[in-house]
Design an enzyme around this catalytic site. Structure first.
Site, PDB file in Angstrom:
ATOM      1  N   LYS A 228     -48.456 -23.349 -12.255  1.00  0.00           N
ATOM      2  CA  LYS A 228     -47.183 -22.887 -11.737  1.00  0.00           C
ATOM      3  C   LYS A 228     -46.738 -21.716 -12.201  1.00  0.00           C
ATOM      4  CE  LYS A 228     -42.421 -24.852 -10.789  1.00  0.00           C
ATOM      5  NZ  LYS A 228     -41.671 -26.252 -11.111  1.00  0.00           N
TER       6      LYS A 228
ATOM      7  N   SER B  62     -39.301 -28.160  -7.062  1.00  0.00           N
ATOM      8  CA  SER B  62     -39.694 -26.686  -7.190  1.00  0.00           C
ATOM      9  C   SER B  62     -41.109 -26.422  -7.241  1.00  0.00           C
ATOM     10  CB  SER B  62     -38.953 -26.106  -8.047  1.00  0.00           C
ATOM     11  OG  SER B  62     -39.289 -26.671  -9.260  1.00  0.00           O
TER      12      SER B  62
ATOM     13  N   SER C 120     -39.119 -32.105  -9.723  1.00  0.00           N
ATOM     14  CA  SER C 120     -39.855 -31.052  -9.145  1.00  0.00           C
ATOM     15  C   SER C 120     -41.572 -31.084  -9.167  1.00  0.00           C
ATOM     16  CB  SER C 120     -39.454 -29.791  -9.834  1.00  0.00           C
ATOM     17  OG  SER C 120     -38.226 -29.541  -9.485  1.00  0.00           O
TER      18      SER C 120
END
Lengths: 480, 487, 95
Positions: free
Chosen positions: B79, B154, B178
């Site tokens: 990420k 997210s 997330s």
């Protein structure tokens, strides 16, 4: 100061703790490095990095707490103080707010009447220092150096117990002495490792309510603290007497003009939005740890001063001067231990000639050209009458100039005191013979002339006759 | 034989061991897929093809020399919130569009040391703030199951990449859900470990007391494998806990017979989409059939979890994001008259709307006069919620329920109302507030869109969660379903 | 509870965020909604409850006082837009 007014002063002292590395990172705290060469990612506030607490910082704060009889908190918390400024890379300063590491201490100063006065210490807390802004040499910019960012600070806050600039300076000197004694700070005001802010307000005598206070910043010497506070007191009193009101503001001291003026850049009052720093956990200090620190505490200035008065039977003033700095006190005691001379005599020399020589050459006691052993050796010769006190001054200067040990110099220059009675008698006889007029006057009752005769005999013996014996023999021979 | 891109890490490792393919072949194959498919998804911000092939070569060489780390030769995606040295690290934000990190996050270091091959950096909601991956400066990410839907957020890019078989696993972070919520919406496994289990060093901070790094994969076993490498004490993170890391993979085979599963009374109410609720209940029935016992538990303060979160997280992020000022790194405005301008414009230009909103919310709840009513109050309610979990966990080993209240929603559907968006995390947030480990496991479909089963465990009981998930996956095959467009 | 534009402006100033007029209007609307939403917390009974700053009940670990960071200024300053003589540049600040 005008009569009818009382001054209330509180001091906030920021002292840099003398650790090798920063409070939350492993970068060096050494002074004077090239800009930004001692600013690691944590100090630069890079994304993703995190603070880790330096154990020595906790140790030093605990030492300070114990030295001022304060409570060392079993649990203290770091909080973020949020504001924007270029020398504050994270946009917040890690400090302590509601739960500081040290609270409720005290120390004693001597006030202007010579009385001992207690000054409360509200708290002392740990925080990180900010970087530096450099304005010179840059066109329309300021340059930011973050080497200093992250250096550990101990912020020491006094109760508003101080009532004059002199008291404020006395308190500041005391704190300065303590942190140096403990070895937790070098207290170097020129380098910024010991900084003082003063909160000053005035109120009509007898009024309990405090007046509005102004905060004075940029006080980096004892002298400036005193002058700035005195200026501010006058300013506030004048202002109020003319019908004005003191504004709560931050003022800078301008040492060139000897005045305080408001800081221009401070905009609206900052809302610091303190909250506990979630990247750090509460600092827990056990009772055992505190005990260990307590046992390892060096003897503190006041205790040492009292001991010097008791153990060495010193005059209080001398004891105070000798214990002002731990290094000087240690030098003194080393000298005493190595000589037969009386401690008071040693004190006279350390406070007098030695200090004079150090000041003259701009040296620190650690750089003294006459070591404690060397001084001890010389004073032993004074104690055993090999030389007189006066001759000793000559010997000392020679030692300072590197001409050798006391014994070597005495030998080389033939400075041994004349203690042989017959030799002194011979000199006395000579002087008496040469000064019949004064002899007559003396015998007629002018006792003060003994000084003249002693002087003449000393001249005759090139200063080497033992003054006591000279006195004795003269008096004998001049008996009416 | 299954295409390698659909294989799990366990299967891939076996293949590499047997010499069926090399890491270079595997990596090259996935890079081709990324090239072919990511246009539809926008799951990647940066693809590090050359570095990946270099790492694959090195992994193959290490394997030949008998030096085989746990993740040797296995491609993964990070990420874009994890700092990667020498590689752009953007956090999904214009503020860091020009930021080349000078260091590696601990998570990145550990996975590299275990032999993993990094394909690139995954798209995400800006600064991890969002539940749909629609706030990214680099554009929204699409859900592989329906390109007009969001993958959740997210960690939307991470989840989409794994679901679309562009990588077998991806790292993510979870502050309010997330990792788990996007895992649920994309039919993948996502685990957020106990707070303090994985180092936060190098993970760009959103809300420091809530953030945790974790992993998204297709099987519980793969998640266990990666988590085992990520987890463990790091002296560079003061909030990292020195607690031994079990061999998660070795432990997942143990039976869950006799273990107790708590079902939260408050969860199955009108806030939950009915069909989702059905899938979750069915999953719980499967778990019961494996020998676990379902028990009702009560989390009386759980309804306060979203408002609590939306005080605490913005407060912490408002402070964490103050370092982005254009002075030492990141976006710097070109036009400014004075210092105040430099800050305001750099930050005004660099941050997107949601980020600015959260910074302002956080600034407000910490400001003078509001601190007690909001921040302090929220931290007290947080304590109540954590205590509720503690009480419930006295009686159960795991708490199960839905991960998300609805399946994936359409792009643009919820962007106008912040509260509607925030309520996506209604089931996941409690675990972050209490610091408990939690994971999402695929448990079915509603109208062709995946549904996730949410599991919460005791502190440091990731092993138990993985065991439940693995046992469930032995008797179900939701996790093997592949979105048609990416088969 | 609705926030006023003044309040939002003050908050934006504290946070050093420049907003356009439209952004202000949006922010007033959305922030007011958020504040309304979090106001529900006031209904919770928190009498005597200790605020929870961390999910962990652990004390801060201490590291030894050693210098472990070397000078990497040049590498780090590659990320800075405006540097001179090793210093980070900002518009002049007058004290």
């Amino acid at each position: 100061m005008s009569a009818g007014w009382e001054v209330v002063i509180g001091l906030e002292i920021h002292t840099q703790l003398a650790t090798r590395s920063k409070i939350f990172s492993g970068a060096s705290t050494a002074y004077g490095a090239e800009p930004n060469t001692q600013a690691c990612l944590v100090d630069l506030g890079y994304p993703g990095v995190l603070p880790v607490l330096n154990k020595e910082v906790v140790h030093m704060a605990a030492m300070f707490g114990l030295a001022v009889d304060a409570t060392v908190a079993p649990r203290s918390v770091f909080a973020r103080k949020n504001y924007f400024y270029p020398d504050l890379p994270k946009g917040y300063q890690i400090s302590q707010y509601e739960l500081p590491i040290v609270e409720y201490g005290e120390l004693f100063i001597t006030d202007e009447e010579g009385e001992e006065k207690r000054i409360g210490i509200t708290r002392a807390h740990l925080e990180e220092d900010a970087g530096k802004s450099i304005h010179e040499g840059l066109d329309r910019s300021s340059g930011i150096d973050l080497n200093r960012a992250g250096t550990p600070l101990l912020e020491i806050v006094s109760e508003p117990d101080l009532r004059s600039a002199k008291e404020a300076v006395a308190y500041m000197r005391k704190i300065h002495s303590i942190v140096r004694y403990l070895g937790i700070s070098d207290g170097n005001m020129q380098e910024g490792s010991f900084r003082c802010d003063a909160n000053v307000s005035v109120r009509p005598s007898g009024q309990e309510e405090l007046g509005t206070r102004a905060e004075l910043k940029n006080l980096n010497s004892f002298r400036f603290v005193e002058k700035a506070i005195n200026f501010e007191i006058e300013r506030q009193i004048d202002l109020i007497e003319e019908g004005g009101k003191v504004v709560q503001e931050t003022r800078l001291y301008d040492s060139d003009k000897d005045e305080t003026r408001p800081m221009r850049s401070k905009e609206e009052a900052n809302d610091y939005r303190y909250f506990p720093d979630p990247d750090l956990l509460p600092v827990e200090i056990s009772a055992e740890y505190i005990e260990t620190v307590r046992q390892q505490l060096p003897e503190l200035p006041d205790a040492k001063r009292h001991r010097f008065i008791d153990e060495y039977e010193l005059k209080p003033d001398d004891a105070a001067i000798l214990t002002n700095s731990r290094a000087v006190a240690d030098f003194y005691e080393a000298t005493v231990a190595a000589t037969d001379a009386k401690p008071q005599l040693v004190a006279n020399w350390v406070v007098g000639d030695l200090s004079g020589a150090l000041n003259r050459d701009g040296l620190d006691i650690a750089e003294s050209k006459v070591s404690s052993d060397a001084l001890a050796g010389m004073l032993t010769r004074v104690a055993d009458n090999t030389i007189s006190g006066k001759i000793a001054k000559q010997v000392f200067e020679a030692m300072w100039d590197g001409e050798g040990s006391a014994d070597e110099i005495i030998e080389a220059k033939g400075l041994k005191q004349i203690t042989d009675s017959s030799a002194i008698e011979a000199a006395v006889d000579k002087v008496i013979e040469a000064n019949p007029g004064q002899v007559a006057e003396y015998k007629a009752g002018k006792d003060k002339l003994i000084g003249f005769f002693v002087g003449q005999v000393m001249k005759e013996t090139r200063g080497q006759a033992n003054p006591g014996q000279v006195n004795q023999i003269l008096k004998q021979k001049l008996k009416p | 034989m299954m295409d390698t891109h659909s294989k799990s890490m366990t299967e891939l490792t076996a293949g590499l061991e047997k010499g069926e393919f090399t890491s270079v072949e595997l990596t090259a194959g996935l890079l081709e897929r990324v090239e072919a498919h990511d246009e539809k998804l926008n799951a990647f911000v940066t693809v590090t093809a050359d570095a990946a092939l270099d790492a694959a070569r090195a992994a193959d060489a290490a394997r030949a020399a008998g030096n085989v780390g746990v993740l040797n030769g296995l491609p993964i995606v990070h990420k874009d919130i994890f700092c990667t040295r020498g590689v752009k690290t953007t956090c999904g934000s214009k503020m860091l569009d020009n930021f080349i990190s000078p260091y590696d996050a601990t998570v990145v270091e550990r996975l590299a040391a275990a032999g993993a091959v990094v394909l690139g950096k995954a798209n995400m909601d800006e600064f991890a703030m969002g539940s749909s991956n629609e706030t990214s400066f680099y554009g929204p990410v699409s859900n592989p199951w329906n390109l007009e839907c969001t993958p959740g957020g997210s960690s939307g890019g991470s989840a989409a990449a794994v679901a679309a078989r562009l990588a077998p696993a991806a790292t993510g972070t979870d502050t309010g859900g997330s990792i788990r919520q996007p895992a649920a919406l994309t039919g993948t496994v996502g685990i957020k470990p106990t707070y303090g289990r994985v180092s936060r060093y190098g993970m760009i901070a959103f809300a420091s007391s809530l953030d945790q790094a974790g992993v998204i994969a297709r099987t519980a076993e793969d998640a266990a494998r990666v988590l085992g490498v990520m987890a463990g004490f790091d002296e560079r993170d003061s909030t990292s806990i020195d607690h031994p890391v079990p061999d998660y993979v070795a432990g997942i085979g143990e039976s869950i017979k006799g273990l107790k599963v708590g079902i939260v009374r408050q969860h199955f109410d009108e806030g939950l989409d009915a069909a989702c609720g059905e899938r979750v209940k069915e999953a719980i029935a499967v778990i019961e059939s494996l020998g676990a016992e379902a028990v009702e538990v009560d989390l009386p303060n759980i309804d306060y979890s979203v408002p609590t979160y939306y005080v605490v997280a913005p407060a912490e992020c408002s402070s964490n994001l103050s370092r982005f000022d254009g002075v030492r790194f990141g976006h710097r405005a070109e036009d400014f008259e004075d210092l105040r301008d430099l800050y305001c414009r750099s930050r005004g230009e660099g941050f997107g709307d949601e980020v600015k909103r959260r910074i302002m919310t956080g600034t407000y709840v910490l400001s003078a006069g509001y601190y007690d009513a909001y921040y302090l109050k929220a931290q007290q309610v947080r304590h109540l919620i954590a205590d509720d979990f503690k009480k419930a966990f006295a009686d159960v080993d795991v708490i199960a329920g839905p991960t998300a209240p609805t399946p994936a929603f359409r792009l643009g559907e919820k962007v106008d109302d912040p509260i509607t968006m925030y309520l996506n995390d209604i089931y996941t947030i409690g675990a972050n507030l209490a610091g408990l480990p939690a994971m999402s496991v695929p448990c079915g479909f509603v109208d062709g869109l995946p549904v996730g089963l949410h599991l919460v465990g005791h502190h440091f009981e990731e092993q138990t969660l993985l065991r439940f998930a693995h046992q469930y996956q032995q008797v179900t095959d939701w996790h093997t379903a592949c979105p048609e467009a990416f088969a | 509870m609705s926030l006023s534009k003044d309040q939002v402006q003050h908050i934006a100033m504290l946070a050093r965020l420049e907003l356009s007029e439209e952004e202000y209007a949006e922010s007033v609307k959305k922030l007011s909604k958020i504040v309304d939403f979090v106001d529900h917390l006031s209904e919770a009974d928190t009498e005597g409850v200790v605020p929870m700053a961390h999910p962990l009940d652990v004390a801060q670990r201490l590291r030894s006082d050693a210098v472990i960071e070397a000078d990497e200024r040049d590498r780090y300053q590659q990320n800075a837009s405006s540097v001179s003589g090793g210093l980070y540049l900002v518009p002049k600040v007058i004290e």
